[in-house]
Design an enzyme around this catalytic site. Sequence first.
Site, mmCIF file in Angstrom:
data_model
loop_
_atom_site.group_PDB
_atom_site.id
_atom_site.type_symbol
_atom_site.label_atom_id
_atom_site.label_comp_id
_atom_site.label_asym_id
_atom_site.label_seq_id
_atom_site.Cartn_x
_atom_site.Cartn_y
_atom_site.Cartn_z
ATOM 1 N N PHE A 1 0.860 -1.191 0.000
ATOM 2 C CA PHE A 1 0.000 0.000 0.000
ATOM 3 C C PHE A 1 0.890 1.232 0.000
ATOM 4 O O PHE A 1 1.715 1.403 0.888
ATOM 5 C CB PHE A 1 -0.939 0.034 1.215
ATOM 6 C CG PHE A 1 -1.881 1.203 1.153
ATOM 7 C CD1 PHE A 1 -3.007 1.168 0.332
ATOM 8 C CD2 PHE A 1 -1.634 2.368 1.870
ATOM 9 C CE1 PHE A 1 -3.866 2.264 0.235
ATOM 10 C CE2 PHE A 1 -2.494 3.458 1.783
ATOM 11 C CZ PHE A 1 -3.610 3.402 0.972
ATOM 12 N N ASP B 1 9.107 2.706 1.942
ATOM 13 C CA ASP B 1 7.925 3.468 2.338
ATOM 14 C C ASP B 1 7.708 3.183 3.824
ATOM 15 O O ASP B 1 7.184 2.147 4.193
ATOM 16 C CB ASP B 1 6.726 3.019 1.500
ATOM 17 C CG ASP B 1 5.423 3.688 1.927
ATOM 18 O OD1 ASP B 1 5.383 4.303 3.019
ATOM 19 O OD2 ASP B 1 4.439 3.564 1.182
ATOM 20 N N LYS C 1 2.534 9.325 8.596
ATOM 21 C CA LYS C 1 1.577 9.090 9.681
ATOM 22 C C LYS C 1 1.991 9.628 11.059
ATOM 23 O O LYS C 1 1.397 10.563 11.558
ATOM 24 C CB LYS C 1 1.248 7.602 9.751
ATOM 25 C CG LYS C 1 0.436 7.145 8.527
ATOM 26 C CD LYS C 1 -0.186 5.785 8.714
ATOM 27 C CE LYS C 1 -1.275 5.526 7.687
ATOM 28 N NZ LYS C 1 -0.830 4.955 6.413
HETATM 29 C C1 LIG Z 1 -1.065 5.246 5.034
HETATM 30 C C2 LIG Z 1 0.007 4.867 4.093
HETATM 31 C C3 LIG Z 1 0.251 5.616 2.929
HETATM 32 C C4 LIG Z 1 -0.614 6.773 2.504
HETATM 33 O O1 LIG Z 1 -0.530 7.835 3.400
HETATM 34 P P1 LIG Z 1 -1.611 9.019 3.295
HETATM 35 O O2 LIG Z 1 -1.143 10.016 4.310
HETATM 36 O O3 LIG Z 1 -2.948 8.418 3.594
HETATM 37 O O4 LIG Z 1 -1.539 9.545 1.903
HETATM 38 C C5 LIG Z 1 1.323 5.245 2.137
HETATM 39 N N1 LIG Z 1 2.098 4.199 2.459
HETATM 40 C C6 LIG Z 1 1.898 3.469 3.563
HETATM 41 C C7 LIG Z 1 2.819 2.335 3.880
HETATM 42 C C8 LIG Z 1 0.830 3.761 4.416
HETATM 43 O O5 LIG Z 1 0.607 3.009 5.499
#
Ligand SMILES: *Cc1c(COP(=O)(O)O)cnc(C)c1O
Length: 400
Positions: A138, A223, A252
């Site tokens: 994701f 990420d 986050k």
């Molecule tokens: C939540 C998340 C995103 C997206 O972040 P947003 O602030 O919602 O755009 C991207 N990568 C990972 C691994 C995430 O958990």
Amino acid sequence: MTTAAEWKAKESEYYIHTFNRQPMVIERGQGVRVWDTEGKEYLDFTAGLAVNNLGHCHPAVTEAIQQQAATLLQTSNLFYTIPQLELAEALVENSCMDKVFFSNSGVEANEGAVKLARKYGRLHRNGAQDIITVLNSFHGRTLGMIAATGQPAYQQAWLPLAQGYANVPYEDLDAIREATTDNTCAVMVEVLQGEGGVNVPSEGYLNGLREWCDENNLLLIFDEVQTGMGRLGSLWGYERFGVEPDVMTSAKGLGNGVPIGAFMCKDTCDVLEPGDHGSTFGGNVLTTAAGNATLRYMVENDVPAHARKVGEYLESKLEGLRQSRPEVVKGYRGMGLLIALQLQNPIAPAVVAAANNEGVLLNPVLPDAIRFMPPLIITEADVDECIEKLGRALDVATAG
Ligand SMILES: *Cc1c(COP(=O)(O)O)cnc(C)c1O
């Protein structure tokens, strides 16, 4: 007073229906707890989706926000600003990265990381532009990042997808090798898959990626939007695997609740120049002031070490649930305070609904998995309370 039912009616009348929400209207939070409009209290093991790592309304962060709000809210990147540079310096001092760029969200941080990788490919790998990502990942919801996110469910309604992404099976180094072409410039993965169901890679996977990227002059992008800022029991997730990326993204937990993201890189791939990238709000003084307060508190109090210890305690309690209810609980997986309880059957939504009634907030990350991502400041007593309530919720959801 407007009732919860009336707020729900307003939502269906005025808000574009993209969320299937839990039924409560959350109004207030403090530490590890939140309260809804009916005054019901909940122990919050969702933490704003792995965001409120220091808990709700942490005094250090609240004070920084209040002070900054009374000093300057926004001036743009036309000028130098102090909180932005302080946070950039603190991130570099507390990671393996050398340079920082701030965005407003996780997905934007990833977009920036991909732009950087493409520029690197153009300059240093014969114009290579493609990014390899993995299935079940994701990376966010923009048109670019749904192509990076290896989940057909997020992609199929939005064809045509952005070009230049190959989604290959997870934990499969051969698949990465086979997908690598002359046109590949980077490999992008989460160190541990969060939204995909809390999937911990097997020993050697990230090391193998590191070696492959080094041999082929590819950038390795981690990420760490979900896994960073202490979540896995170290400030950055990569520390727990002993593998350093070239580029890393965060978001986050970075501002403990204010919208802020960042992509960071090593000097060896610091290729962006004026005009290549920008943002009106990115690195805004309010969000970076909150980020400074969050990071400083986290480092000075070694919150990640605490998260690691309490995470191990939580795992021992989940093992207890598995032993007492083997017909319902299959096991658990995760690291630090990002853990999923695996159920024998796809009853996670029903268990979470029952847990709401018991007064604990949890996330049904998959139909058969419940995700725990509490504030990192939780105590063992909070874990005990969560497990007791979850135990009752499991019994309610499986009764009859
Ligand atoms: C939540 C998340 C995103 C997206 O972040 P947003 O602030 O919602 O755009 C991207 N990568 C990972 C691994 C995430 O958990």
